[in-house]
Write a protein that holds these residues in place. Structure first.
Motif, PDB file in Angstrom:
ATOM      1  N   PRO A  43      40.651  35.326  47.613  1.00 36.22           N
ATOM      2  CA  PRO A  43      40.177  36.860  47.772  1.00 36.22           C
ATOM      3  C   PRO A  43      40.237  37.660  46.692  1.00 36.22           C
ATOM      4  O   PRO A  43      39.509  38.599  46.716  1.00 36.22           O
ATOM      5  N   GLN A  44      41.114  37.562  45.708  1.00 36.98           N
ATOM      6  CA  GLN A  44      41.077  38.311  44.429  1.00 36.98           C
ATOM      7  C   GLN A  44      39.768  38.082  43.748  1.00 36.98           C
ATOM      8  O   GLN A  44      39.263  38.983  43.133  1.00 36.98           O
ATOM      9  N   TYR A  83      37.009  37.166  44.861  1.00 40.28           N
ATOM     10  CA  TYR A  83      35.961  37.830  45.635  1.00 40.28           C
ATOM     11  C   TYR A  83      35.702  39.152  45.511  1.00 40.28           C
ATOM     12  O   TYR A  83      34.658  39.619  45.343  1.00 40.28           O
ATOM     13  N   ASP A  84      36.901  39.711  45.491  1.00 40.73           N
ATOM     14  CA  ASP A  84      36.979  41.115  45.109  1.00 40.73           C
ATOM     15  C   ASP A  84      36.567  41.719  43.899  1.00 40.73           C
ATOM     16  O   ASP A  84      35.953  42.568  43.544  1.00 40.73           O
ATOM     17  N   LYS A 119      32.628  41.421  43.762  1.00 40.13           N
ATOM     18  CA  LYS A 119      32.113  42.626  44.538  1.00 40.13           C
ATOM     19  C   LYS A 119      32.286  43.813  43.557  1.00 40.13           C
ATOM     20  O   LYS A 119      31.500  44.863  43.800  1.00 40.13           O
ATOM     21  N   GLN A 120      33.220  43.931  42.625  1.00 38.14           N
ATOM     22  CA  GLN A 120      32.965  44.911  41.712  1.00 38.14           C
ATOM     23  C   GLN A 120      32.011  44.554  40.263  1.00 38.14           C
ATOM     24  O   GLN A 120      31.713  45.734  39.633  1.00 38.14           O
TER      25      GLN A 120
END
Length: 315
Positions: free
Chosen positions: A104-105, A107-108, A111-112
């Motif tokens: 998840p980190q 993936y975030d 997205k940035q």
């Protein structure tokens, strides 16, 4: 949200397949990330593919393929890149030594706007001292070639779709995935993680297997060994000139030492260097031969989409 493909090269991992799928599903569903799990069985000799097939019947987000034989981890990774449908993908080991909780980190960060998110080892786990030494030597050499620090990198990384397209568009057969992501460029960031210990099964890597892997990847990505042969040749020429001058000086001053010890040692050293040089050159010629043949990196013998008739779907 964009679909994330998880690529999982698998070799004789029947005990880990279900456990890995459950843990990944829990983490990704908890983070509300739409995903597909793509297992690539690299010619496994156990029931790895059968375990994958069972899971795909229950969950359309899980897909698996099996090679006709063992083609190696690099081939399994590239097969996953070709088959992945996501806007980005994560490549990770099937034995969960790469912790899913880090995804998840990653993936975030994607997205940035980052195209590549590198997983960097903060702890190498319970590696032997010999394994650690050779790993440091190998990645130290590759870091010099790449002019980037690769000493703690791994295959655990997230790639944007455009990076995936670049890698799958490469025509070379002998690849080094870990270094190619550095070569490709694009905006990147790193995430630290701790290597987890295996719960089931044992490592498929032997010392000789790792040594062969290192030699193969070094010669597929750099000409440094050929350059080292050239440097060694120059050094021996310089040394021979110096030794020749010394020998002539001793001869004309009547201080020449009788015996063949020096001659024998020189013959052994020069002969050894020549044989080693021929071996290095021969290895590169063999790689050229393999590339010219143009055979596929892998052959897929089974596919759960065809076996079950179910097309994968995002959550």
């Amino acid at each position: 949200m964009a679909l994330l493909s998880i690529i999982l090269p698998s070799y004789n991992e029947e005990a880990n397949i279900a456990r890995t799928a459950v843990r990944l599903t829990g983490v990704l569903e908890g983070a509300n990330i739409p995903f597909e799990l793509l297992f690539v069985s690299d010619g496994s000799r156990d029931h790895t593919y059968e375990e994958i097939r069972k899971l795909s019947l229950k969950d359309p987000r899980i897909r698996g393929v099996e090679f006709s034989r063992n083609f190696g981890k690099e081939a399994a990774i590239f097969a996953g890149l070709h088959l992945a449908k996501g806007s980005c993908c994560v490549v990770m080991d099937c034995d969960l030594q790469h912790p899913p909780e880090v995804i998840p980190q990653m993936y975030d960060l994607w997205k940035q706007g980052y195209d590549i998110v590198e997983g960097v080892k903060s702890d190498r786990g319970q590696e032997s001292g010999l394994h650690r030494f050779f790993a440091n030597v190998f990645y130290g050499l590759m870091s010099r070639v790449m002019k980037m620090d690769m000493r703690d990198t791994s295959d655990f990384k997230l790639l944007d779709r455009k990076v995936m397209d670049v890698l799958t568009g490469l025509t070379e057969r002998n690849t080094f995935f870990r270094a190619l992501t550095f070569w490709a460029g694009f905006s990147s960031v790193s995430v630290a993680y701790q290597v987890q210990e295996r719960t089931y099964g044992e490592s498929k890597w032997s010392f000789w297997g790792l040594l062969k892997y290192a030699v193969s990847n070094t010669t597929s990505f750099t000409t440094a060994p050929l350059q080292m042969v050239t440097v060694a040749g120059i050094a021996f020429i310089v040394a021979s000139v110096i030794l020749g001058a010394q020998t002539l000086f001793n001869y004309f001053t009547h201080n020449a030492v009788e015996g063949f010890t020096t001659v024998i040692l020189l013959l052994l050293i020069v002969g050894g260097l020549l044989m080693l040089s021929m071996g290095v050159i021969g290895h590169y010629i063999a790689r050229i031969y393999e590339e010219i043949k143009g055979r596929p990196r892998y052959i897929i013998a089974k596919d759960t989409v065809k076996d079950t008739g179910k097309e994968g779907a995002a959550s």
